[in-house]
Design a protein around this motif. Structure first.
Motif, PDB file in Angstrom:
ATOM      1  N   VAL A 253     -14.153  37.871 -53.455  1.00  0.00           N
ATOM      2  CA  VAL A 253     -13.187  38.009 -54.430  1.00  0.00           C
ATOM      3  C   VAL A 253     -12.904  36.857 -55.354  1.00  0.00           C
ATOM      4  N   TYR A 254     -12.594  35.787 -55.035  1.00  0.00           N
ATOM      5  CA  TYR A 254     -12.159  35.040 -55.690  1.00  0.00           C
ATOM      6  C   TYR A 254     -12.501  34.266 -57.414  1.00  0.00           C
ATOM      7  N   LYS A 255     -11.837  33.485 -58.034  1.00  0.00           N
ATOM      8  CA  LYS A 255     -12.625  32.688 -58.644  1.00  0.00           C
ATOM      9  C   LYS A 255     -13.515  32.219 -59.253  1.00  0.00           C
ATOM     10  N   LEU A 256     -13.505  31.337 -58.493  1.00  0.00           N
ATOM     11  CA  LEU A 256     -15.171  30.234 -57.669  1.00  0.00           C
ATOM     12  C   LEU A 256     -16.549  31.497 -57.641  1.00  0.00           C
ATOM     13  N   SER A 257     -16.353  31.745 -56.768  1.00  0.00           N
ATOM     14  CA  SER A 257     -17.311  32.820 -56.037  1.00  0.00           C
ATOM     15  C   SER A 257     -17.934  34.150 -57.331  1.00  0.00           C
ATOM     16  N   GLU A 258     -16.212  34.369 -58.106  1.00  0.00           N
ATOM     17  CA  GLU A 258     -16.703  35.551 -59.109  1.00  0.00           C
ATOM     18  C   GLU A 258     -17.605  34.777 -60.710  1.00  0.00           C
ATOM     19  N   GLU A 259     -17.084  33.442 -61.328  1.00  0.00           N
ATOM     20  CA  GLU A 259     -17.522  32.704 -61.551  1.00  0.00           C
ATOM     21  C   GLU A 259     -19.722  32.536 -61.723  1.00  0.00           C
ATOM     22  N   SER A 260     -19.387  31.730 -60.378  1.00  0.00           N
ATOM     23  CA  SER A 260     -20.992  31.826 -60.111  1.00  0.00           C
ATOM     24  C   SER A 260     -22.015  33.010 -59.447  1.00  0.00           C
ATOM     25  N   THR A 261     -21.022  34.465 -59.310  1.00  0.00           N
ATOM     26  CA  THR A 261     -22.589  35.071 -59.652  1.00  0.00           C
ATOM     27  C   THR A 261     -21.886  35.311 -60.726  1.00  0.00           C
ATOM     28  N   ALA A 262     -21.484  34.856 -62.054  1.00  0.00           N
ATOM     29  CA  ALA A 262     -21.462  35.383 -63.080  1.00  0.00           C
ATOM     30  C   ALA A 262     -22.552  34.745 -64.171  1.00  0.00           C
ATOM     31  N   ARG A 263     -22.438  33.916 -63.905  1.00  0.00           N
ATOM     32  CA  ARG A 263     -23.170  32.603 -64.354  1.00  0.00           C
ATOM     33  C   ARG A 263     -24.903  33.024 -63.472  1.00  0.00           C
ATOM     34  N   TYR A 264     -25.069  33.209 -62.198  1.00  0.00           N
ATOM     35  CA  TYR A 264     -26.315  33.440 -61.673  1.00  0.00           C
ATOM     36  C   TYR A 264     -27.322  34.677 -62.143  1.00  0.00           C
ATOM     37  N   GLU A 265     -25.985  35.706 -62.123  1.00  0.00           N
ATOM     38  CA  GLU A 265     -26.703  37.325 -62.974  1.00  0.00           C
ATOM     39  C   GLU A 265     -27.299  36.883 -64.427  1.00  0.00           C
ATOM     40  N   GLU A 266     -25.833  36.147 -64.674  1.00  0.00           N
ATOM     41  CA  GLU A 266     -26.194  35.588 -66.192  1.00  0.00           C
ATOM     42  C   GLU A 266     -27.961  35.073 -67.110  1.00  0.00           C
ATOM     43  N   ALA A 267     -28.077  34.149 -65.899  1.00  0.00           N
ATOM     44  CA  ALA A 267     -29.664  33.631 -65.757  1.00  0.00           C
ATOM     45  C   ALA A 267     -30.303  34.696 -65.757  1.00  0.00           C
ATOM     46  N   ARG A 268     -30.421  35.688 -64.911  1.00  0.00           N
ATOM     47  CA  ARG A 268     -31.505  36.763 -65.493  1.00  0.00           C
ATOM     48  C   ARG A 268     -31.475  37.115 -65.658  1.00  0.00           C
ATOM     49  N   VAL A 269     -30.868  37.967 -66.835  1.00  0.00           N
ATOM     50  CA  VAL A 269     -30.555  38.195 -67.952  1.00  0.00           C
ATOM     51  C   VAL A 269     -31.545  37.836 -69.476  1.00  0.00           C
ATOM     52  N   LYS A 270     -31.082  36.394 -69.041  1.00  0.00           N
ATOM     53  CA  LYS A 270     -32.192  35.386 -69.973  1.00  0.00           C
ATOM     54  C   LYS A 270     -33.819  35.926 -69.101  1.00  0.00           C
ATOM     55  N   ILE A 271     -33.407  35.334 -68.205  1.00  0.00           N
ATOM     56  CA  ILE A 271     -35.114  35.491 -67.945  1.00  0.00           C
ATOM     57  C   ILE A 271     -35.936  36.708 -68.336  1.00  0.00           C
ATOM     58  N   GLN A 272     -35.447  38.000 -68.125  1.00  0.00           N
ATOM     59  CA  GLN A 272     -35.308  39.125 -68.970  1.00  0.00           C
ATOM     60  C   GLN A 272     -36.029  38.426 -69.653  1.00  0.00           C
ATOM     61  N   LYS A 273     -35.150  38.602 -70.972  1.00  0.00           N
ATOM     62  CA  LYS A 273     -35.044  38.548 -72.027  1.00  0.00           C
ATOM     63  C   LYS A 273     -36.120  37.576 -72.765  1.00  0.00           C
ATOM     64  N   PHE A 274     -36.063  36.516 -71.573  1.00  0.00           N
ATOM     65  CA  PHE A 274     -37.700  35.790 -72.360  1.00  0.00           C
ATOM     66  C   PHE A 274     -39.170  36.051 -71.286  1.00  0.00           C
ATOM     67  N   ILE A 275     -38.891  37.017 -71.056  1.00  0.00           N
ATOM     68  CA  ILE A 275     -40.416  37.817 -70.529  1.00  0.00           C
ATOM     69  C   ILE A 275     -40.521  39.001 -70.941  1.00  0.00           C
ATOM     70  N   ASN A 276     -39.570  39.156 -71.991  1.00  0.00           N
ATOM     71  CA  ASN A 276     -39.386  40.727 -72.320  1.00  0.00           C
ATOM     72  C   ASN A 276     -39.512  41.643 -70.721  1.00  0.00           C
ATOM     73  N   ALA A 277     -38.815  41.581 -70.114  1.00  0.00           N
ATOM     74  CA  ALA A 277     -39.035  42.955 -69.016  1.00  0.00           C
ATOM     75  C   ALA A 277     -38.099  43.533 -69.382  1.00  0.00           C
TER      76      ALA A 277
END
Length: 417
Positions: A67-91
Motif C-alpha cells: 500500500v506504499y507508493k512504490l508498490s502502487e506505482e509498480s502495480t499501476a504500470r503492470y496492469e496498464e501494460a495488460r490493458v495495452k496488450i488487450q487493445k493490441f490484440i483486440n481482446a
C-alpha cells in the motif's frame, strides 16, 4: 523513429528506425551488423531498455501486495501494460490476458490446465507438421498422461497446410487443434480465421501459436475467434522471460490453476483454498514485473508504427529477398510465395552445412540462424537435417538483403561451389 500520426503508411522512415536500437550501432571489421535472426529473438529499442532501467532504479517493488507508493506505482504500470496488450490484440477484456514466461509457457498452461480437466482416453488432439516443438511436445505429454490420440495435419510441397487433412481430422471431432499462425521455418502465414471456423463447426477448440505473428502483423483475437492464443515478448521488441496467453474468458474461468502459490489465491486455509479472480488465478508468485512493463512499452512502439505498416514493410522486404536469393546458384528456398510468406526465409546452399554457412556469414557480421529451428518433424518432411534461416523485422532494409546475398556468393567461393 519518424512516424506521422496521419498518413503513417507513407511516412514511416524505415531507415531511421535502425537508430532506435543500440545493439545495431556496432560494427566489426568495418562492416555494420546485419541482424537477421529476429525469428529467434528481436533486438530492443532504447525506449524499452530505458523502461527496464527506470523500473529498477525508480519504482522497483512487488505488485498487488503493498500500500506504499512504490508498490502502487509498480502495480499501476503492470496492469496498464495488460490493458495495452488487450487493445493490441483486440481482446474483449484485460482479464483475458494472462502473463506467462513465454509462448512455450502459455501453451503448456493450456495443455496442463485445460487439457487435464477436459481430455480423456480416446480423445483426439491435432497439431500440424509445421509446428514449433513448443506446440508439439506439450500435446505429446498430455496424450501420454491421458491416453488421448494424436492426429496431424500435413503440408504441401510448397509449404501450405493440406486442407484435405484439415477436413479429415475435423471429421474425427478432436478436442483441440493446435496450429501456428505463421511458420518459424517456412514463413507460411496460415488462414487462422478459416481454420477456426471449420474447427468450431464440429465443436473443436483451437489454440493458435502467434509467436511469429504478433510481432509482424495485425492480430485480432476476436476476428480470429480462436479459443487460445499464445505469443512471447522477446520476439516483439520486449524483454525475454515474458509471454502472453489470451484465452476466452469463459474457458479461463472454467480452468483450474496451473501453478499454486502467492497472488493466485483469495484465501488459504490448512485444508482448502479459494482461488483469485482472472487473470491473477494463473499468475502465481512474483511475476516478471519489469518484463511486463517493458513489453507494454514495446507494444506502444509497434502501435505507433502501425502493425499494417509493419506487415507491408516486411512483405516488400521478403519479396525482394526471395527474388534476390533465387538468383544465387545452388540455393534451395523453402516456403510459399511472398504474398503468403511471413518474416522467416529458410534455405540451403548446395552441400554446405547450415552451421558452416552461418559461420561464413558471421565473418561478414551477418547474423542468421542455422539448425532445425525447434521444428524437427518439419525438417523430416523437407528431407533435410537443418536449414539456414534469415528472419526480418522492422529495422531491416533491402541493404541487409543485399549484404546477405553478397555473403552467400562469398560462401560459394570459399566452398568452391
Amino acid at each position: 523513429m519518424a512516424v506521422s500520426t496521419t498518413t503513417r503508411a507513407q511516412t514511416v522512415d524505415w531507415d531511421s528506425i535502425r537508430n532506435d536500437f543500440p545493439v545495431l550501432q556496432q560494427s566489426h571489421n568495418g562492416k555494420r551488423l546485419v541482424y537477421l535472426d529476429s525469428g529467434a529473438t528481436s533486438q530492443k529499442p532504447k525506449v524499452v531498455i530505458d523502461a527496464l532501467n527506470e523500473y529498477y532504479s525508480r519504482y522497483n517493488a512487488n505488485v498487488h501486495r503493498g500500500v506504499y507508493k512504490l508498490s502502487e506505482e509498480s502495480t499501476a504500470r503492470y496492469e496498464e501494460a495488460r490493458v495495452k496488450i488487450q487493445k493490441f490484440i483486440n481482446a474483449r477484456s484485460p482479464k483475458e490476458v494472462i502473463f506467462t514466461s513465454n509462448a512455450t509457457g502459455s501453451i503448456n498452461l493450456v495443455a496442463y490446465s485445460w487439457g487435464r480437466a477436459n481430455v480423456r482416453q480416446g480423445d483426439i488432439i491435432v497439431f500440424t507438421e509445421m509446428e514449433h516443438h513448443s506446440n508439439i511436445v506439450p500435446w505429446q505429454i498430455l496424450s501420454q498422461m491421458t491416453g488421448a490420440r494424436l492426429e496431424f495435419v500435413h503440408i504441401t510441397d510448397d509449404g501450405y497446410l493440406r486442407w484435405e487433412d484439415i477436413d479429415r481430422v475435423l471429421q474425427l471431432r478432436p478436442k483441440i487443434l493446435a496450429v501456428t499462425a505463421a511458420s518459424n521455418v517456412l514463413g507460411t502465414i496460415n488462414p487462422i480465421e478459416e481454420i477456426v471456423k471449420a474447427a468450431h463447426s464440429v465443436g473443436t477448440l483451437v489454440l493458435v501459436d502467434a509467436a511469429q505473428a504478433a510481432p509482424h502483423m495485425p492480430v485480432d483475437v476476436q476476428k480470429w475467434d480462436a479459443d487460445f492464443v499464445a505469443f512471447t515478448g522477446h520476439k516483439m521488441l520486449g524483454p525475454t522471460g515474458i509471454g502472453v496467453l489470451y484465452g476466452k474468458r469463459e474457458l479461463l474461468e472454467s480452468m483450474p490453476p496451473f501453478f499454486g502459490g502467492g497472488d493466485m489465491i483469495r484465501e488459504v486455509h490448512l485444508e482448502w483454498t479459494r482461488y483469485n479472480d482472472l487473470p491473477w488465478k494463473f499468475e502465481a508468485g512474483t511475476p516478471h514485473i519489469a518484463g511486463v512493463i517493458g513489453l507494454g512499452v514495446a507494444v506502444d512502439y509497434l502501435s505507433a508504427i502501425g502493425m499494417e505498416n509493419v506487415r507491408e514493410h516486411e512483405r516488400e522486404l521478403v519479396e525482394y529477398a526471395l527474388e534476390q536469393l533465387s538468383q544465387v546458384p545452388d540455393l534451395v528456398l523453402y516456403g510459399p510465395p511472398a504474398k503468403d510468406h511471413g518474416s522467416a526465409v529458410s534455405f540451403n546452399l548446395g552441400d554446405i552445412h547450415p552451421h558452416d554457412l552461418a559461420h561464413i556469414l558471421d565473418q561478414e557480421n551477418i547474423a542468421v540462424r542455422a539448425g532445425h529451428h525447434c521444428a524437427q518433424p518439419l525438417m523430416e518432411r523437407l528431407g533435410c537435417a537443418a536449414t539456414t534461416r534469415a528472419s526480418f523485422y522492422i529495422y531491416n532494409t533491402k541493404e541487409d538483403v543485399d549484404a546477405l546475398v553478397e555473403g552467400l556468393w562469398k560462401a560459394r567461393e570459399v566452398f568452391k561451389l
